[in-house]
Write an enzyme that holds these catalytic residues in place. Structure first.
Site: not given
Ligand code: IMP
Length: 425
Positions: A13, A16, A40-41, A225
């Site tokens: 977040d 990017k 989420g971009h 991420q």
């Molecule tokens: P998962 O990727 O859904 O398995 O989540 C694993 C961890 O990564 C959790 O803490 C999510 O909140 C975090 N996470 C996954 N995708 C994002 C992102 O795009 N931005 C911020 N945190 C993320």
């Protein structure tokens, strides 16, 4: 310059999407290399806000080929939804390509994700519940179903059958749920998705990438991420299940590391995190709430409020080394406009000793306390500035401090969500 990688340097977040959109204008290709619709971009173009989860943020330029690489895990219904909303907004999407090697997320992946989170009350990761982890587990366990498998209904049926049997057993007997997947229905549903998507699917996506490299054209690798969510180098187990770091681009797009020319670390001027796990510079209440409200810090994918904290130099030094950052793009500097003073964490203190290297063992990390330096704020609206020289002196000093702690140079400063709100150095 051939390959530029954009990576998140914190816990995701960082903004990017905006930086990718900005740089994509001068590229021939943009490749998304890992993650799925957990990302989420956000891209703001004039008065329109686009929230992309799977489609690369270069999609708004029709001449830029946008590839969803082999390293991505794909929610096909989600992808079709994104395609539709972009087409409704007037984008042809003739420039979109999807790797046949990308793995497909099924209902049982999402169900497993939810079941695991329910079961692990104490150590809940706080996933996005999109089935990302279980889909990558299947990939690495060599049981996954790839986009290309949907071309062959006999192969697809066989793989689906095995997976449904295994996951049903696990969900019903271990997680004590009551699932009853109908293979015919799922097969029909996914073949239906594939029918709509097959025009975008490319067999050899890495060949496509390498062709552009061999012509000396420009490619942007778009990470999702962030470094601290990297499954190897982040705050394990509170991480995602892929490698968002720059090295992940080589794997998730299929090219050699020697081709990388620039690695741009996208860095928020403060820090946020969604989900569980350690966050040394978190501010509970007060200024943390101010940052959340001023910065609109709510998840693009899940709408969850983000945890907010001060800039963490230890995290940044780690990110700089792991990724080999050559440049920094600092985002959301304007969110700090009203702060009288701003803290930055220069090091941690643990059992009376100074810690400068990020502890990747979270039990050690949890014993660390941030050591702060306090800098004066600039208390001025900077959202309309486009030239570095116009920035208030205290804002420049703050940026210098971030660069010093990050051991990398600043090349871009974002002062608002809109495309034009950017200062280039
Ligand atoms: P998962 O990727 O859904 O398995 O989540 C694993 C961890 O990564 C959790 O803490 C999510 O909140 C975090 N996470 C996954 N995708 C994002 C992102 O795009 N931005 C911020 N945190 C993320």
């Amino acid at each position: 310059m051939t390959v530029t990688v954009i990576v998140g340097s914190q816990w995701g977040d960082e903004g990017k999407g905006k930086i990718t959109d900005l740089l994509a204008r001068d590229m021939d290709m943009v490749v998304r290399y890992q993650g799925g619709n957990n990302a989420g971009h956000t891209v703001v173009i004039k008065d329109k806000t686009f929230k992309l989860h799977l489609i690369p943020s270069g999609i708004f330029y029709p001449n830029v080929v946008c590839v969803i690489g082999n390293g991505v895990v794909l929610d096909l219904a989600g992808l079709l939804g994104e395609i539709k909303s972009l087409r409704d907004a007037g984008y042809s999407l003739n420039n979109l390509k999807v790797s046949s090697q990308a793995h497909v997320i099924f209902h049982y992946h999402r169900d497993l994700d939810a079941a695991q989170e329910q079961q692990h009350e104490a150590g809940r990761i706080g996933t996005t519940n999109r089935g990302i982890g279980p889909c990558y587990v299947d990939k690495f366990n060599r049981r996954g179903i790839r986009v290309g498998d949907l071309r062959r209904s006999d192969i697809f049926r066989q793989k689906l059958d095995w997976n449904i049997k295994e996951k049903s057993f696990l969900l019903n007997n271990f997680y004590k749920l009551n699932v009853n997947y109908d293979i015919d229905e799922i097969e029909k549903e996914y073949l239906g998705y594939f029918d709509l998507l097959k025009g975008f699917v490319v067999e050899e996506s890495s060949a496509l990438v390498n062709e552009v490299i061999s012509k000396n054209q420009r490619i942007l690798m778009e990470g999702a991420q962030g470094t601290m969510l990297d499954v190897d180098h982040g705050t394990y187990p509170y991480v995602t299940s892929s490698n968002p770091i720059a090295g992940g681009a080589c794997i998730g797009a299929g090219f050699g590391p020697q081709e990388i020319d620039e690695v741009i670390g996208v860095v928020k001027a403060y820090v946020t995190r969604v989900g569980g796990g350690p966050f040394p510079t978190e501010i509970i209440g007060g200024q943390g709430d101010d940052l959340r409200e001023r910065g609109g810090e709510y998840g693009t994918t899940t709408g969850r409020p983000r945890r907010c904290g001060w800039f963490d130099g230890v995290v940044m030094r780690h990110a700089s080394r792991i990724n080999g950052l050559t440049q920094l793009a600092i985002t959301k500097l304007d969110v700090l406009d009203s702060f009288e003073t701003i803290k930055v964490c220069a090091a941690y203190e643990r059992n009376g000793s100074t810690v400068k290297d990020f502890p990747t063992d979270i039990s050690r990390l949890e014993e660390c306390k941030p050591v702060y330096e306090e800098l004066p704020g600039w208390r001025q609206d900077i959202t309309k500035l486009t030239d570095y020289k116009q920035l208030p002196t205290n804002a420049k000093k703050y940026l210098d401090k971030l660069a010093e702690l990050s051991e990398a140079k600043v090349s871009l400063i974002s002062v608002g969500a809109e495309r034009g709100q950017i200062i280039k150095l």
